[in-house]
Enzyme design. Sequence first.
Site, PDB file in Angstrom:
ATOM      1  N   ARG A 102      49.579  13.711 -26.625  1.00 29.79           N
ATOM      2  CA  ARG A 102      48.889  12.891 -25.641  1.00 29.79           C
ATOM      3  C   ARG A 102      48.320  13.793 -24.546  1.00 29.79           C
ATOM      4  O   ARG A 102      48.968  14.770 -24.146  1.00 29.79           O
ATOM      5  CB  ARG A 102      49.924  11.932 -25.043  1.00 29.79           C
ATOM      6  CG  ARG A 102      49.386  10.917 -24.095  1.00 29.79           C
ATOM      7  CD  ARG A 102      48.495   9.920 -24.774  1.00 29.79           C
ATOM      8  NE  ARG A 102      48.311   8.719 -23.985  1.00 29.79           N
ATOM      9  CZ  ARG A 102      47.369   7.822 -24.252  1.00 29.79           C
ATOM     10  NH1 ARG A 102      46.526   7.983 -25.262  1.00 29.79           N
ATOM     11  NH2 ARG A 102      47.269   6.728 -23.523  1.00 29.79           N
ATOM     12  N   THR A 379      39.312   4.418 -31.357  1.00 29.30           N
ATOM     13  CA  THR A 379      40.352   5.397 -31.607  1.00 29.30           C
ATOM     14  C   THR A 379      40.274   5.560 -33.099  1.00 29.30           C
ATOM     15  O   THR A 379      39.477   4.893 -33.757  1.00 29.30           O
ATOM     16  CB  THR A 379      41.717   4.818 -31.153  1.00 29.30           C
ATOM     17  OG1 THR A 379      41.714   4.744 -29.748  1.00 29.30           O
ATOM     18  CG2 THR A 379      42.914   5.621 -31.611  1.00 29.30           C
ATOM     19  N   SER A 450      50.505   4.799 -23.828  1.00 22.28           N
ATOM     20  CA  SER A 450      49.600   4.501 -24.943  1.00 22.28           C
ATOM     21  C   SER A 450      50.101   3.299 -25.731  1.00 22.28           C
ATOM     22  O   SER A 450      51.261   2.912 -25.621  1.00 22.28           O
ATOM     23  CB  SER A 450      49.550   5.716 -25.863  1.00 22.28           C
ATOM     24  OG  SER A 450      48.840   5.424 -27.044  1.00 22.28           O
ATOM     25  N   SER A 451      49.203   2.735 -26.543  1.00 22.68           N
ATOM     26  CA  SER A 451      49.604   1.677 -27.489  1.00 22.68           C
ATOM     27  C   SER A 451      49.613   2.204 -28.909  1.00 22.68           C
ATOM     28  O   SER A 451      49.941   1.461 -29.844  1.00 22.68           O
ATOM     29  CB  SER A 451      48.606   0.521 -27.447  1.00 22.68           C
ATOM     30  OG  SER A 451      48.607  -0.073 -26.186  1.00 22.68           O
TER      31      SER A 451
HETATM   32  O1  DON Z   1      46.353   5.197 -26.205  1.00 23.61           O
HETATM   33  C1  DON Z   1      45.903   4.064 -26.191  1.00 23.61           C
HETATM   34  O2  DON Z   1      46.575   3.074 -26.323  1.00 23.61           O
HETATM   35  C2  DON Z   1      44.401   3.863 -26.060  1.00 23.61           C
HETATM   36  N1  DON Z   1      43.814   4.996 -25.373  1.00 23.61           N
HETATM   37  C3  DON Z   1      43.851   3.700 -27.435  1.00 23.61           C
HETATM   38  C4  DON Z   1      42.381   3.448 -27.403  1.00 23.61           C
HETATM   39  C5  DON Z   1      41.891   2.774 -28.598  1.00 23.61           C
HETATM   40  O3  DON Z   1      42.597   2.447 -29.497  1.00 23.61           O
HETATM   41  C6  DON Z   1      40.484   2.442 -28.591  1.00 23.61           C
HETATM   42  N2  DON Z   1      40.120   1.980 -29.898  1.00 23.61           N
HETATM   43  N3  DON Z   1      39.879   1.268 -30.606  1.00 23.61           N
END
Ligand code: DON
Length: 568
Positions: A102, A379, A450-451
């Site tokens: 991260r 993501t 984060s998720s």
């Molecule tokens: O870490 C996280 O939870 C977010 N930065 C994830 C971002 C994300 O999944 C965008 N996408 N679809």
Amino acid sequence: MTKNLNYPMWMLLLIMLVGHPLLSQAQNKRGAIGKNGMVVTAHPDATKIGVDILKKGGNAYDAAAAVQFALAVCYPVAGNLGGGGFLVYRHNDGTIGALDYREKAPAKAHRDMYLDKSGKVIKNLSRNGHLSAGVPGSVDAMVKMHKRFGKLPFKDVIQPSIDLAKKGVVLTAREARNFNSYRNAFFDHNTTPPYPLVKNDKTPFKAGEVTKYPYLAQTLERIRDNGRDGFYAGKTADLIVKEMQAGGGIISKEDLKNYQSVWRIPVVGYYKGYKVISMCPPSAGGIVLMQMLKMIEPYDLKKMNWHSPKAVQLMVEAERRAYADRAKYLGDSDYYPVPLHNLLDPAYLKKRMKDFSFAKAGSSKTTKEGNWGTESEETTHFSIVDKKGNAVSITTTLNSGFGSKVMVAGAGFLLNNEMDDFSAKPGVPNIYGLVGAEANAIAPGKRMLSSMTPTIVEKDGKLKMVVGTPGGSTITTSVFQVILNVLEYDMTMYNAVNAPRFHHQWLPDEVFVENKALNQKTRQTLRKLGYSIRPRPPIGKVDAILVLPNGSLEGGADQRGDDTAKGY
Ligand code: DON
């Protein structure tokens, strides 16, 4: 069903009893099958590069590093060098582990850095531009993972991406649309036009067009020749810091030098005899996933039909409770005492569902965190299993689509806008509508919550499934649903991944549904019970692998994107 079919009566009866063969084929559609290995990623070029590495004798870790670098070239909306992610692995001998890469808040970051003088959040400051970037982790992690577990020489693993960047990537229709829709944002947030993501002649990108990335190829060559120093020191570091100075960012040479990805112990939980291995803080993913699974475990979900009002209600109420806990208790455990054991205590989770009733909708006004005391969303996730059964589950991101939109001039890669995953101010929602508290406040060197939920499922000591997805706050509920689609509803990996999805995250108190999710009757029933149903665009792009009873691997690639599964 097909019209004008003259079936004899016995066949009609058979169809009524066991289903039409064409229908059942569609219902049981399988994804790509591989006997010796499987790679599922968001882009056909990255999938091919990964499978080629496996065929060359590389293991899952070699292929994973190759795919991470390839996605940085062919899938710049989320694939990255300038972002971060999480790896969850399971060796074929059953050993498990995780690598946390991260991004970190730069040393000059501070708690109120996105607030104006009156204490209000300046919304876009954490979402776009130089100040929204955290110190990237992806390169450090790939070098570290490869050093520890890789088999092929590092140069062999990274070279295909260098070649791809030089030769150019053929744009898919979806990517061409993406580039065009972000054109203004790219100009707004860069001091130097971020070629080749924008064009000089202003003509729109088209599917089939070839985009070359010469600066990115040079950066990858520096990484090939110098390992982590090819990114965190020397010319690349100089270019990053120069970019920061040009655009008012705060990432320094020291920040880059000091960045380290960290080996962590994954979160492990059990659901009806399955062992579930997922990411620990600073991701909320694993904890929230385990909480939801444990809260629904006492119920016979299979008996409730798939997406029936009861099944949806049960899952939504588990989601509500887990996301309320997330907002209060979760953050970087290196900086905040995350009460992991309390949150995962079966007795606590049983108590948490005590006020659940099928008779009416719960409410996020009355359901708060328990006591024992939240993106365009881009993501990317990829899943890999090699010939020996080593499994890699990686979710990696720039945060929102193309991250901060800032390309490091002369280095050809985009920086993340991950700082928005911190809670800029308690109770104020981020891009994904997620709220947070002290646990996720900004501090120098801290990692933002984060998720992301890269996950591996095991049954009787054997690998069963590798799964994960993008989707911001919806990531964990998507992983939750896909796991249940397979374990409870016996879906193929292809169908489990492509089935419609829904999502609840405590606040706002709404059940978000994809177009095709929940038929009208179910929606009506839920509305009558007091649920607010809110249609929304597609949720996530799950890329997953299922081990079939005969040992073959089924790759499930999400058709919501250009995702591709390939086995051999
Ligand atoms: O870490 C996280 O939870 C977010 N930065 C994830 C971002 C994300 O999944 C965008 N996408 N679809």
